[in-house]
Each structure stands twice: as C-alpha cells, then as structure tokens.
Design a protein around this motif. Sequence first.
Motif, PDB file in Angstrom:
ATOM      1  N   SER A 295       0.835  -1.203   0.000  1.00 59.25           N
ATOM      2  CA  SER A 295       0.000   0.000   0.000  1.00 59.25           C
ATOM      3  C   SER A 295       0.870   1.254   0.000  1.00 59.25           C
ATOM      4  O   SER A 295       2.017   1.234   0.461  1.00 59.25           O
ATOM      5  N   ARG A 490      -7.173  -6.695  -3.564  1.00 57.62           N
ATOM      6  CA  ARG A 490      -6.711  -5.955  -2.386  1.00 57.62           C
ATOM      7  C   ARG A 490      -6.635  -6.878  -1.180  1.00 57.62           C
ATOM      8  O   ARG A 490      -7.550  -7.683  -0.955  1.00 57.62           O
ATOM      9  N   LYS A 492      -6.723  -7.107   2.785  1.00 57.47           N
ATOM     10  CA  LYS A 492      -7.205  -6.265   3.887  1.00 57.47           C
ATOM     11  C   LYS A 492      -7.357  -7.084   5.171  1.00 57.47           C
ATOM     12  O   LYS A 492      -7.687  -8.278   5.122  1.00 57.47           O
ATOM     13  N   GLY A 496     -10.498  -3.589   8.067  1.00 58.38           N
ATOM     14  CA  GLY A 496     -10.581  -2.749   6.869  1.00 58.38           C
ATOM     15  C   GLY A 496      -9.243  -2.160   6.474  1.00 58.38           C
ATOM     16  O   GLY A 496      -9.110  -1.565   5.409  1.00 58.38           O
ATOM     17  N   LYS A 497      -8.200  -2.305   7.331  1.00 58.09           N
ATOM     18  CA  LYS A 497      -6.877  -1.745   7.005  1.00 58.09           C
ATOM     19  C   LYS A 497      -6.315  -2.419   5.755  1.00 58.09           C
ATOM     20  O   LYS A 497      -6.265  -3.635   5.651  1.00 58.09           O
ATOM     21  N   TYR A 498      -5.881  -1.593   4.803  1.00 62.22           N
ATOM     22  CA  TYR A 498      -5.402  -2.057   3.507  1.00 62.22           C
ATOM     23  C   TYR A 498      -3.890  -2.290   3.559  1.00 62.22           C
ATOM     24  O   TYR A 498      -3.135  -1.426   3.992  1.00 62.22           O
ATOM     25  N   SER A 501      -1.676  -5.182  -2.665  1.00 58.43           N
ATOM     26  CA  SER A 501      -2.420  -5.958  -3.654  1.00 58.43           C
ATOM     27  C   SER A 501      -1.628  -7.166  -4.135  1.00 58.43           C
ATOM     28  O   SER A 501      -0.403  -7.128  -4.208  1.00 58.43           O
ATOM     29  N   SER A 519       3.834  -8.455   2.717  1.00 58.77           N
ATOM     30  CA  SER A 519       4.125  -7.219   3.456  1.00 58.77           C
ATOM     31  C   SER A 519       4.965  -7.523   4.695  1.00 58.77           C
ATOM     32  O   SER A 519       4.874  -6.831   5.706  1.00 58.77           O
ATOM     33  N   ASP A 532     -11.679  -8.234  -2.682  1.00 56.77           N
ATOM     34  CA  ASP A 532     -10.874  -8.123  -1.464  1.00 56.77           C
ATOM     35  C   ASP A 532     -10.557  -9.501  -0.888  1.00 56.77           C
ATOM     36  O   ASP A 532     -11.438 -10.360  -0.781  1.00 56.77           O
ATOM     37  N   ILE A 534      -9.677 -11.011   2.503  1.00 57.57           N
ATOM     38  CA  ILE A 534      -9.722 -10.639   3.925  1.00 57.57           C
ATOM     39  C   ILE A 534      -8.804 -11.595   4.699  1.00 57.57           C
ATOM     40  O   ILE A 534      -8.906 -12.821   4.576  1.00 57.57           O
ATOM     41  N   GLY A 712     -12.581  -0.994  -7.181  1.00 52.28           N
ATOM     42  CA  GLY A 712     -13.217  -1.815  -6.146  1.00 52.28           C
ATOM     43  C   GLY A 712     -14.180  -2.842  -6.687  1.00 52.28           C
ATOM     44  O   GLY A 712     -14.637  -3.729  -5.979  1.00 52.28           O
TER      45      GLY A 712
END
Length: 813
Positions: A295, A490, A492, A496-498, A501, A519, A532, A534, A712
Amino acid sequence: MKNELASVWFFNQGWQPHPFQEACWQAIAKGQSGILNAPTGYGKTFAIWFGLIQQYYTAAYQEKLAKQRKKGLHALWITPLRALSKEIHRVTEGVSNDLELDYHIELRTGDTSTANRQKQRKNPPQALITTPESVHLLLATKEGQAYFKQLEFIVVDEWHELLGSKRGVLIELALSRLKAINPELKIWGISATIGNLAAAKTILLGIHNDGVLIKADIHKKIDIKTVLPDTLEKFPWAGHLGIRLLDKVVDIINQYQTTLIFTNTRSQAEIWYQQLISQYPEFAGLLAIHHGSLSDEVRLWVEEALHEARLKAVVCTSSLDLGVDFRPVDCVIQIGSPKGVARFLQRAGRSGHRPNETSVIYYVPTNSLEIIEGDSLKYAVKEGIVEQRIPYIRSFDVLVQYLMTLAVGDGFEPNQIFQEVLTTHCFESMSRAEFDDCMALLLHGGSSLQAYDDFHRLELIDGLYKVTSRKLAMRHRLSIGAIVSDLMMRVKFLSGKYLGSIEESFISKLNVGDVFWFSGRQLELLQVLGNDAIVRPSQKKKGVVPSWMGGRFAISPDLGIAIRHSFKSIQQTRSTSPEIRFLQPLFQEQARISGLPKEDELLVEYIETKYGHHLFIYPFDGKLIHEGMAQVIAYRLGEIKPASFSIASNEYGIELLSDTAYVLDEKLLKTLFSPKNLHQDINSGINVQEMARRRFRDIAGIAGLVFQGFPGKQMKSKHLQANAGLFFSVFSEYEPNNLLLREAYDEVFDFQLEEGRLIKAFERIANHKIIFRQLDRLTPFSFPIFSESFRERYSNEDWQSRLEKLKLQLLDG
C-alpha cells in the motif's frame, strides 16, 4: 550567460556547480531543447530546474506574463513513479522556499484528491509535477488543451525508463499534441546512461528538433564486491545458495549505517525479509520491506524512515531503483543476477549518492554458477557496456486510446491529428489507411463489430469528433494508461486496514485457512469478498510466498556478452578475478567429465539416465531466449524422428529430455542451429497463436475494447481473458488484417520470443565450433538445468532431498 538564481543558491549551500549544470543553464537560456545524461547523485534536477526558473524571472518573460489575462502553467515535469514525483516536489519546493520565490510547484498523481485537481485546473501553479497517465487525463477534460496554452517547458525525468515501454508511447503522443498547441515549447529529457542515447534524444525531441545532448564528464566510482560462500558446490541448483549466505549478508548490513537489499522479484523480497526478521529478531523496527504491491501508506512510511536514517536496512525491488534520493544509504546489496548492466548500475548508484563518493555494491549469487556474473559485471562496467532501450513502434492500441482521450476532452479533427501523430517515432511508418482503421474502430467497431452499439463511440459535432456519452467518457478516464498486469486483489484486515495488492491468479489457488507471506507478515486467508482478500495475522510456521507475473525477466544481450567473455577467462591460469579463481574446482570437474567451451565454442552434452535421453546445450543467452531456442530445436528434432520432449532452461543453458534416442554428431547439430528458415520454424514449433491470444488481452484493455471494471469492482481475470479471447477469435476469423490482432502477433515476436535476439543467437552459433560430448552422468553445468525439470516432477517436500541424494552420487563418481 550567468544564472543568477543558481549562483545565489549554490553559494548559500557552499557548493560549486558542475560544468554540465552550467551547460544546461546556458542551453535553456538560449531557448534550446535537449537531453541530459549524468550519474545519479550529481544534481541532475538542479541542472534543469534552475534553467526553468531563471527563464521565468527574465524581464522578457515577465513582460509576456503581464500581457496574459490569466495565469497559466509554465512547466510540466513528468516522472515514471509517484515516489519520484514526491522527491522532485520536495527538492524544487525547497529551492523556492530558500530563495523566497513566488514560483509555486504542485503534485498531480493518482494520490491527488479530486478537490485539489479541480483547484489546479481553475488556478494552475507555475509548475506541475506529474506522471504520463495524468497528462493524458488532463487532455481528457473539457478545455484540457487550453490548460497547456502558456506552457513553456516539459521535462521528462528518467526518460530511459519510459522509453522501452508503452508509457513512452503515451509521452510521444502527448508531446505531439502539446507541441501543436505551443510550437515554442522547450522539451528536456533526463536520462541515465543507455546504449542508444542519441536515439533516445531523437525519439523524445522529434526528428525535426536539433536539440542538444549534454553529457556529464563524470565517472562515478563503483566498488563491486562478490559475496563468496565458504565452500563451493560443484553441483549447484537455482536458489540453493542465496539464503545460505544470510549470515554474510547480515555482517555486511552491520558494517554500514543504512543498506538497500535489492531483489529481482517481489516474492524474493518477501522471502529475504521473512528470513532476516525470523533469524535476526534484533532487526525488528530497523528492517523494512518495499515493493510495488504494498500500500502507498506502507511505502511512504519506508521512504520517510529512510530519509530520516531510522532504518538499518530495506529489502526492496525495482520500486526503489529510480531517482529517489536517500542520502543515508551507504551500501547496496544485489541478491542474484541483476539480469542487466544498466539495472545493476542504477541500483549501485543508490549508495554513495553524493558527488565524488564511491558507490558500494555487494553481489550475492543464488547458485554457484551465478558467481561468474560477479566477474561479468565488473568487466561490463569497466568496458562501459550498457543496454539499449528498444522503443515500441506501431502500438495501435495506445493510439486508439489517445484518440478516445482527445474525443472525451475537447474533440479532434482527424486530418490535423494524423499529421501530428506522424511526427512521433512510434507512428512515423503509419499509413493513412491504418489511421483510418483506428478511426473506424472508434466510429463503428470496424468491419467486424458494426452491429454492436457499444462500439459506436464517436460523433461528429461542428467538424470535431467527440464522445457525448457520459458513461463512455467516465469508463475511458478510468482506463487511461498503458500499464497492464494480472488483475490485482486488495489484501485487507478484518478491520478494513489495507495492506497492498496481490494478483488474483495467486489468491485463486488458496483455500480459506491457508497461510501466506505478504508485506513482511504471515497472514491467514479468511474469505474472499468481491475484489478483497480478507486476512488476519497468523502464528503458523509454514506459509507460501506469493509470486507475481512481473517476476519473469531475462538477462540482457549485453550481460550475455559479458558472461560469455567471463567464460573466456576460465581457460586462463593467471591474473584471473577472485570469482573465476573460486570457481576453478567446478570448472576443473566440468572439464574432467565433459568439456569447457571457449568464447567462440558451443558445448553440447548428450546424457542418458534412468529419466531418459537428455540433450544439454549451453548458449549463455538468457532464460527467455533459451525457451524459444529449445522449442525450435525440439521441433527440428521432431522432424527428423517424431518424439515428445520436456524442456527446461536457465540463464546459461537448455535441457531437452525425451524417451526417444537420437544419433547425434557435430554435423547434425550444425543443421539444428542453422538460421535458415528460422522464422518459419518458430511459427511451426511454438504455439504463437496461443501466445498472441494472451497478449491480446492487454492490447484489448489499452484500446478500450474490454472494460476492466470500476475501482473496487474490477472484472475477474478469467472474464477479462474470455472477453478479449472472443474479440481475438472474431478478428482472426472475419478480419485477419485487424490492426490490433496484427499488433498482438508483432509483440509476441518482438518482445516475448524476442525474435531479433533469437535470430542473432542462431547466427552467432552458426559461426561457433561445436564441442559435442556423449556422457553417462550429469555434469556441473547440466545439473542446475536438470534440477529445474526435476523440481516439477516431485512434491515440494520431496524434490530437495531426492536431488541432494543424486548430487552425492555424482560427487562419489
């Protein structure tokens, strides 16, 4: 001709300007365009920037400003990366603040808010720092062309980076329009060293522009150190060595204040970060990861922490290659072959990023044979061998998108635009009939799609072609650009924190509950909601590492030349490099079992094992060329005696494995490598149609035939491929001369199969002496390629132990 603003500012800094900076200021003062080539860290930005602002404050220009009713844009600075845009903004804004100038600079990238964009439209700053896509977005707005009416300068930063891509075509097209709006426009490019610098200048400035080429007479000192293992593996395989050198890499990190650790792929970056943080927990908080799929928030934090010298090391990819100025970095580590000399030099330049400082770069090979590239890189740097950037030509998908951009904006008159586009390098060979075909695609879908209203996109209003549908205009603005990749999903947290990708093709292979590294974290997949993925943090020890499609690239032809030169040194016993000396036992073993090729020789080994008949060939041309070469050789062998082959390759050689035995000799091998009928055999031996079908998906997306979806709510990758595949089939059957269809095939030959390089490789080998060996066991050269195919045959847990057992048998032999 003195630049007063520069004199004051440089004096206040206690600096002396370089001759190349003064040369740029003088050229800009004379109203010239040009291209600047200088090493990283020597003030390229200042060389152009002070020329622009000095011109702005001349009496003549201020008088011209006073006559204008409305303040307009003075300079447009285009960069390939948002991170680089922010860096240029920071540096240039600092100059305005230091000198208390009323010269305002603003950023316009994908991160700029809608409110700020509208403000910039109504009240333009003096300078706008932006990306190629944002320039086209401005052209796609009402009165967008008037916005550039007062423009005096365009600067294209890191032009070499844009040149070999379709983003370079976006620049060429934008310049053709902006030059027509303001014929007095001055264009400047900033470029690192590339093999075709003069051509880069012509492509940027245009064939009728006799701008200047200013080359800094500065030779940056580079200290290249190869990290050697304690013991040499005589039978290596790909990737086995890299992580084994982890402790040595940590020793290097601890010697320096801040280190950038470059990997070639995002997957490799995730692996190295994971290994460093798990084996050296004391690096927590001092080690970070940075790559293009994370991100913006994560990347920005890393960049700022680097600026402030809060980090000990960052594991990164090419996302930190370009221009961003990290002063505290005093060491760079390159993990694995950099695949190209220019890329290696660019990365080396991240350290010692100040005049007269030495750039220190450590090269960490990931297998024993890769050690030789340490010697090859030193040779290439010493001899000044640097790659050319091959520009795209006849990219009709980008032209169709550009015409749509103009139609969504103020509209266009086709005869005028045709003449402008002909001035670009990309389209100088285009005929009027081909331009009319592009128009037909937008007017009514061409001869194949006339029955569908969706492809009636343009209307003629008062002599100009325009788009009147708001829905089509919005879709187009969302699709502007020429960067294509697999559909991204995406990642997440439940909150909801991104995080960033990942390509859909990777997520689609996971089940709920599976753990993967991303990450720098271990994440468990909880569910997939629309676009998304999750996730939640996981404590499980095992997890898979994502692979990104962008991770596959081959060694450059120039590095291939340097590697073949290094093999020349194998034959010498004195005055060799540390790398060659270290590898001597491996070469001696290779010579004992088989043979060592000289620079003008091709080694071919034919080995029978319990797995079948293995044909090993060592052209040293890079993996992608080897893949095409292998398929041609397999096709030609199949014409002699029908057989099925499995193919494996690495950067150095090829394996063709078959159950069918062949009677081979030097004469037959010469015919297999003949350049005669090569194009025909490529078409016959390789499924070019399937490759073109896959390539067409990207072309269809750029040309606007398929819509990738709203932010989205992106369309699934398989649906995109199916939609594009439908157009491919329709064009193939009913309109075989369709421009976009032809482009798909051209790109397969030029960029995927690299037909030009493939032909050159066959022509070179035709003049080589062939050293042919029939053997009953694997050799140090063949073992790494054999291990590539061996890996495919067994489960992930099993293949390494089986391979280790096989290696021990060879060492005993």
